[in-house]
Design a protein around this motif. Sequence first.
Motif, PDB file in Angstrom:
ATOM      1  N   TYR A 261       6.167 -11.062  -4.612  1.00  0.00           N
ATOM      2  CA  TYR A 261       5.053 -10.207  -4.993  1.00  0.00           C
ATOM      3  C   TYR A 261       5.403  -9.427  -6.252  1.00  0.00           C
ATOM      4  O   TYR A 261       6.544  -9.019  -6.458  1.00  0.00           O
TER       5      TYR A 261
ATOM      6  N   GLN B 202       4.218  -5.953  -8.226  1.00  0.00           N
ATOM      7  CA  GLN B 202       3.479  -4.713  -8.023  1.00  0.00           C
ATOM      8  C   GLN B 202       3.530  -3.871  -9.282  1.00  0.00           C
ATOM      9  O   GLN B 202       4.601  -3.405  -9.685  1.00  0.00           O
TER      10      GLN B 202
ATOM     11  N   ARG C  63      -1.717  -2.571  -5.695  1.00  0.00           N
ATOM     12  CA  ARG C  63      -1.239  -3.271  -4.509  1.00  0.00           C
ATOM     13  C   ARG C  63      -0.302  -4.406  -4.898  1.00  0.00           C
ATOM     14  O   ARG C  63      -0.389  -4.922  -6.017  1.00  0.00           O
ATOM     15  N   PRO C  64       0.573  -4.840  -4.008  1.00  0.00           N
ATOM     16  CA  PRO C  64       1.399  -6.021  -4.298  1.00  0.00           C
ATOM     17  C   PRO C  64       0.517  -7.256  -4.418  1.00  0.00           C
ATOM     18  O   PRO C  64      -0.400  -7.464  -3.613  1.00  0.00           O
TER      19      PRO C  64
ATOM     20  N   ASP D 138       5.002 -18.580  -3.841  1.00  0.00           N
ATOM     21  CA  ASP D 138       5.647 -18.633  -2.535  1.00  0.00           C
ATOM     22  C   ASP D 138       6.233 -20.020  -2.314  1.00  0.00           C
ATOM     23  O   ASP D 138       5.896 -20.975  -3.008  1.00  0.00           O
TER      24      ASP D 138
ATOM     25  N   PHE E  85       8.975  -7.894  -5.547  1.00  0.00           N
ATOM     26  CA  PHE E  85       9.510  -7.886  -4.185  1.00  0.00           C
ATOM     27  C   PHE E  85       9.589  -9.307  -3.652  1.00  0.00           C
ATOM     28  O   PHE E  85       8.628 -10.066  -3.765  1.00  0.00           O
TER      29      PHE E  85
ATOM     30  N   PHE F 283      10.424  -7.320   3.742  1.00  0.00           N
ATOM     31  CA  PHE F 283      10.531  -7.236   2.292  1.00  0.00           C
ATOM     32  C   PHE F 283      11.935  -6.877   1.848  1.00  0.00           C
ATOM     33  O   PHE F 283      12.677  -6.168   2.542  1.00  0.00           O
TER      34      PHE F 283
ATOM     35  N   GLY G 169      13.241  -4.570  -3.721  1.00  0.00           N
ATOM     36  CA  GLY G 169      12.499  -4.524  -4.973  1.00  0.00           C
ATOM     37  C   GLY G 169      13.386  -4.561  -6.209  1.00  0.00           C
ATOM     38  O   GLY G 169      14.537  -4.106  -6.176  1.00  0.00           O
TER      39      GLY G 169
ATOM     40  N   GLN H 296       4.534   2.512   2.262  1.00  0.00           N
ATOM     41  CA  GLN H 296       5.362   2.419   1.066  1.00  0.00           C
ATOM     42  C   GLN H 296       5.570   3.817   0.513  1.00  0.00           C
ATOM     43  O   GLN H 296       4.655   4.412  -0.068  1.00  0.00           O
TER      44      GLN H 296
ATOM     45  N   SER I   1      10.381   0.218  -1.086  1.00  0.00           N
ATOM     46  CA  SER I   1       9.794  -1.051  -0.675  1.00  0.00           C
ATOM     47  C   SER I   1       8.768  -0.817   0.427  1.00  0.00           C
ATOM     48  O   SER I   1       8.469   0.317   0.798  1.00  0.00           O
ATOM     49  N   LEU I   2       8.227  -1.906   0.935  1.00  0.00           N
ATOM     50  CA  LEU I   2       7.241  -1.820   2.003  1.00  0.00           C
ATOM     51  C   LEU I   2       7.929  -1.921   3.359  1.00  0.00           C
ATOM     52  O   LEU I   2       8.736  -2.831   3.588  1.00  0.00           O
TER      53      LEU I   2
ATOM     54  N   LEU J 204      -0.684   0.652   3.554  1.00  0.00           N
ATOM     55  CA  LEU J 204      -1.310  -0.608   3.148  1.00  0.00           C
ATOM     56  C   LEU J 204      -1.617  -1.483   4.352  1.00  0.00           C
ATOM     57  O   LEU J 204      -0.764  -1.679   5.230  1.00  0.00           O
TER      58      LEU J 204
ATOM     59  N   PHE K 228      -2.886  -8.102   0.576  1.00  0.00           N
ATOM     60  CA  PHE K 228      -2.821  -6.670   0.814  1.00  0.00           C
ATOM     61  C   PHE K 228      -4.105  -5.973   0.391  1.00  0.00           C
ATOM     62  O   PHE K 228      -4.768  -6.372  -0.577  1.00  0.00           O
ATOM     63  N   GLY K 229      -4.447  -4.941   1.148  1.00  0.00           N
ATOM     64  CA  GLY K 229      -5.496  -4.038   0.724  1.00  0.00           C
ATOM     65  C   GLY K 229      -5.012  -3.197  -0.445  1.00  0.00           C
ATOM     66  O   GLY K 229      -3.833  -3.241  -0.814  1.00  0.00           O
ATOM     67  N   SER K 230      -5.912  -2.433  -1.019  1.00  0.00           N
ATOM     68  CA  SER K 230      -5.593  -1.645  -2.212  1.00  0.00           C
ATOM     69  C   SER K 230      -4.771  -0.397  -1.895  1.00  0.00           C
ATOM     70  O   SER K 230      -4.288   0.265  -2.803  1.00  0.00           O
ATOM     71  N   GLY K 231      -4.633  -0.089  -0.614  1.00  0.00           N
ATOM     72  CA  GLY K 231      -3.767   1.015  -0.236  1.00  0.00           C
ATOM     73  C   GLY K 231      -4.497   2.347  -0.111  1.00  0.00           C
ATOM     74  O   GLY K 231      -5.546   2.561  -0.724  1.00  0.00           O
TER      75      GLY K 231
END
Lengths: 111, 117
Positions: free
Chosen positions: A36, A38, A43-44, A49, A89, A101, A104, B37, B42-43, B92, B108-111
């Motif tokens: 990903y 970011q 958003r990521p 992949d 990530f 994850f 980063g 996050q 990181s997530l 997120l 992913f959503g926009s957060g």
Amino acid sequence: GENVEQHPSTLSVQEGDSAVIKCTYSDSASNYFPWYKQELGKRPQLIIDIRSNVGEKKDQRIAVTLNKTAKHFSLHITETQPEDSAVYFCAASFGNEKLTFGTGTRLTIIP
Amino acid sequence: SAVISQKPSRDICQRGTSLTIQCQVDSQVTMMFWYRQQPGQSLTLIATANQGSEATYESGFVIDKFPISRPNLTFSTLTVSNMSPEDSSIYLCSVVGTESLGNYGYTFGSGTRLTVV
């Protein structure tokens, strides 16, 4: 559970050069490995992949390689451009289960 | 890939209050997840939202603090309860589908950027 390590944490390269980011994973059952990008405040976004039945995948300037035996995978960006500057990530999962994850890599492209 | 609408995009909340974040997907998905996050980090997975049953929480996260609902295949909510400044973070929503559903991969959503004061 799965543990993903990512190196380096920061990377600066001259515009036009290549960048490589590496990740290792611990769970040999993991079979899906996305990368990903970011950008700040966003958003990521999935950029590429690979699944465990493939050793390499390429999409224009971006490629990912996977070594299942060593349990590591890498992101390769060629001919880097300023817009490649972002945090990247890596992640790993088994099937459609949760993604774990890496920590980063902040990539900076120097004009 | 699936399109996710996450609301609110940001909020500033008083400590001790609760905030509910919504995640709506435009198509059926197999799995829905909630991540946190923290700034510059990181997530971290909070939990997997299971349709029609209790969410599956990761180590360090509990239902009383982060209750989650998923009443159907396209909608989920995360509540951050009894907030403290340490809960200030980006939250997120993430979903994954299958090729048979026409939406493959994790999205992913926009957060939601939460600040607790």
